[in-house]
Design an enzyme around this catalytic site. Structure first.
Site, PDB file in Angstrom:
ATOM      1  N   ASP A   9       0.884  -1.160   0.000  1.00 29.93           N
ATOM      2  CA  ASP A   9       0.000   0.000   0.000  1.00 29.93           C
ATOM      3  C   ASP A   9       0.932   1.223   0.000  1.00 29.93           C
ATOM      4  O   ASP A   9       2.103   1.120   0.382  1.00 29.93           O
ATOM      5  CB  ASP A   9      -0.858  -0.042   1.275  1.00 29.93           C
ATOM      6  N   LEU A  10       0.429   2.359  -0.467  1.00 30.76           N
ATOM      7  CA  LEU A  10       1.301   3.546  -0.554  1.00 30.76           C
ATOM      8  C   LEU A  10       1.162   4.456   0.677  1.00 30.76           C
ATOM      9  O   LEU A  10       2.099   4.625   1.461  1.00 30.76           O
ATOM     10  CB  LEU A  10       0.965   4.324  -1.837  1.00 30.76           C
ATOM     11  N   ASP A  11      -0.058   5.023   0.835  1.00 27.51           N
ATOM     12  CA  ASP A  11      -0.296   5.991   1.916  1.00 27.51           C
ATOM     13  C   ASP A  11      -0.217   5.292   3.271  1.00 27.51           C
ATOM     14  O   ASP A  11      -0.982   4.373   3.546  1.00 27.51           O
ATOM     15  CB  ASP A  11      -1.687   6.629   1.761  1.00 27.51           C
ATOM     16  N   THR A  17       1.119  10.328   3.921  1.00 29.47           N
ATOM     17  CA  THR A  17       0.300  11.366   3.292  1.00 29.47           C
ATOM     18  C   THR A  17      -0.964  11.651   4.099  1.00 29.47           C
ATOM     19  O   THR A  17      -1.681  12.591   3.781  1.00 29.47           O
ATOM     20  CB  THR A  17      -0.117  10.920   1.877  1.00 29.47           C
ATOM     21  N   LYS A  45      -8.605   6.126   6.623  1.00 29.56           N
ATOM     22  CA  LYS A  45      -7.412   5.458   6.088  1.00 29.56           C
ATOM     23  C   LYS A  45      -7.806   4.317   5.160  1.00 29.56           C
ATOM     24  O   LYS A  45      -8.601   3.454   5.523  1.00 29.56           O
ATOM     25  CB  LYS A  45      -6.543   4.907   7.224  1.00 29.56           C
ATOM     26  N   GLY A  46      -7.242   4.319   3.969  1.00 28.14           N
ATOM     27  CA  GLY A  46      -7.487   3.244   3.007  1.00 28.14           C
ATOM     28  C   GLY A  46      -8.813   3.371   2.276  1.00 28.14           C
ATOM     29  O   GLY A  46      -9.117   2.581   1.382  1.00 28.14           O
ATOM     30  N   SER A 115      -2.622   0.591  -4.266  1.00 27.09           N
ATOM     31  CA  SER A 115      -3.146   1.744  -3.513  1.00 27.09           C
ATOM     32  C   SER A 115      -4.505   2.181  -4.028  1.00 27.09           C
ATOM     33  O   SER A 115      -4.791   2.069  -5.219  1.00 27.09           O
ATOM     34  CB  SER A 115      -2.163   2.919  -3.645  1.00 27.09           C
ATOM     35  N   ALA A 116      -5.326   2.719  -3.120  1.00 27.26           N
ATOM     36  CA  ALA A 116      -6.629   3.266  -3.513  1.00 27.26           C
ATOM     37  C   ALA A 116      -6.481   4.641  -4.143  1.00 27.26           C
ATOM     38  O   ALA A 116      -7.413   5.160  -4.758  1.00 27.26           O
ATOM     39  CB  ALA A 116      -7.517   3.379  -2.274  1.00 27.26           C
ATOM     40  N   LYS A 146     -11.057  -1.220  -1.507  1.00 32.83           N
ATOM     41  CA  LYS A 146     -10.760  -2.075  -0.364  1.00 32.83           C
ATOM     42  C   LYS A 146     -11.933  -1.942   0.617  1.00 32.83           C
ATOM     43  O   LYS A 146     -12.453  -0.834   0.753  1.00 32.83           O
ATOM     44  CB  LYS A 146      -9.466  -1.621   0.335  1.00 32.83           C
ATOM     45  N   GLU A 170       0.238  -3.263   4.653  1.00 30.84           N
ATOM     46  CA  GLU A 170      -0.924  -2.366   4.759  1.00 30.84           C
ATOM     47  C   GLU A 170      -1.021  -1.685   6.120  1.00 30.84           C
ATOM     48  O   GLU A 170      -0.733  -2.318   7.136  1.00 30.84           O
ATOM     49  CB  GLU A 170      -2.205  -3.198   4.593  1.00 30.84           C
ATOM     50  N   ASP A 171      -1.461  -0.422   6.142  1.00 29.49           N
ATOM     51  CA  ASP A 171      -1.668   0.268   7.424  1.00 29.49           C
ATOM     52  C   ASP A 171      -3.147   0.379   7.775  1.00 29.49           C
ATOM     53  O   ASP A 171      -3.478   0.852   8.860  1.00 29.49           O
ATOM     54  CB  ASP A 171      -1.055   1.681   7.392  1.00 29.49           C
TER      55      ASP A 171
HETATM   56  C1  BG6 Z   1      -5.801   5.925   0.342  1.00 27.84           C
HETATM   57  C2  BG6 Z   1      -5.784   6.835   1.549  1.00 27.84           C
HETATM   58  O1  BG6 Z   1      -4.530   5.386   0.126  1.00 27.84           O
HETATM   59  O2  BG6 Z   1      -6.187   6.652  -0.813  1.00 27.84           O
HETATM   60  C3  BG6 Z   1      -7.149   7.497   1.717  1.00 27.84           C
HETATM   61  O3  BG6 Z   1      -5.469   6.083   2.702  1.00 27.84           O
HETATM   62  C4  BG6 Z   1      -7.535   8.211   0.430  1.00 27.84           C
HETATM   63  O4  BG6 Z   1      -7.097   8.396   2.795  1.00 27.84           O
HETATM   64  C5  BG6 Z   1      -7.494   7.235  -0.746  1.00 27.84           C
HETATM   65  O5  BG6 Z   1      -8.836   8.769   0.537  1.00 27.84           O
HETATM   66  C6  BG6 Z   1      -7.808   7.906  -2.077  1.00 27.84           C
HETATM   67  O6  BG6 Z   1      -6.828   8.834  -2.371  1.00 27.84           O
HETATM   68  P1  BG6 Z   1      -6.906   9.933  -3.521  1.00 27.84           P
HETATM   69  O7  BG6 Z   1      -5.485  10.437  -3.615  1.00 27.84           O
HETATM   70  O8  BG6 Z   1      -7.322   9.219  -4.782  1.00 27.84           O
HETATM   71  O9  BG6 Z   1      -7.883  10.962  -3.119  1.00 27.84           O
HETATM   72 MG    MG Z   2      -2.721   3.158   3.579  1.00 29.45          MG
END
Ligand code: BG6
Ligand code: MG
Length: 216
Positions: A9-11, A17, A45-46, A115-116, A146, A170-171
């Site tokens: 996962d990224l964030d 972030t 988160k996520g 990542s989402a 997710k 994953e966090d």
């Molecule tokens: C996830 C974050 O990785 O991405 C969420 O944990 C975030 O907080 C989601 O809402 C979507 O991100 P983005 O950058 O497409 O708005």
């Molecule tokens: Mg995350």
């Protein structure tokens, strides 16, 4: 376990972030006349951008908004968020992340991002990490958020590795569920009391070595 791929996962795993997401969402909520707590922010988160917006509007008792109004609000938040992340530098990579991903590759283990976030490409570019991943699956290429396993299953398929040979880092609770739903083991990044369904929980990628992967 014979680990052939690690999907990250990224964030919250590679970079923190969450603080920028929080600032941007908080600014939007404040403009709409309400506020939400850091504790409530944990629940985001996520969670995808639109699902996050729906949760926040619910906390502010904003009632039902049209799709057009919702899109406008999500775009506004994202503009503020993008303004912040475009100033990120490699100094913001979380401790051990770059070293661990590099060590995986050196050991012949494939690497992917799952990542989402639709902002994944710009974040990886700012962190100068794009070349470290064999495959990048993000919010632009999946439709089921997710805890649906799509993001990780797609990553494994693109890498050509069976889910049983993949480990996900994953966090988020929803992300750990997504990994398990896809038939993969998950290593949680955070607190064991929160990430109860992870096979192992560590505080960050500086707390694990490639040798330990086979014992998960
Ligand atoms: C996830 C974050 O990785 O991405 C969420 O944990 C975030 O907080 C989601 O809402 C979507 O991100 P983005 O950058 O497409 O708005
Ligand atoms: Mg995350």
């Amino acid at each position: 376990m014979d680990v052939k791929a690690c999907i990250f996962d990224l964030d919250g795993v590679i970079v923190d972030t969450a603080v920028y997401h929080y600032r941007a969402w908080k600014r939007l909520a404040n403009e709409l006349g309400f506020d939400f707590t850091e504790e409530q922010n944990e629940q985001l988160k996520g969670v995808s951008r639109m699902a996050s917006l729906k949760l926040i509007l619910g906390w502010g008792n904003m009632g039902q908004l049209s799709d057009e109004e919702m899109n406008k609000l999500a775009d506004k938040k994202n503009d503020w968020y993008v303004d912040m992340i475009t100033h990120m530098t490699p100094a913001e990579i979380l401790p051990g992340a770059k070293e661990f991903v590099s060590a995986c590759r050196q050991a012949g283990i494939k690497t992917a991002i799952g990542s989402a976030s639709k902002n994944t490409p710009v974040i990886l570019q700012k962190l100068e990490l794009t070349p470290l991943f064999d495959v990048i699956v993000d919010g632009n290429s999946v439709s089921a958020p997710k805890p649906a396993p799509e993001v990780f299953v797609k990553g494994a398929a693109m890498l050509g590795v069976p889910p049983a040979n993949c480990i996900v880092f994953e966090d988020a609770v929803a992300g750990i569920e997504a990994a398990r739903n896809g038939g993969m083991k998950a290593v949680g990044i955070g607190q064991p009391e929160v990430l109860t369904k992870a096979a192992k929980v560590i505080s960050g990628l500086d707390q694990i070595s490639v040798d330990q992967l086979q014992h998960i």
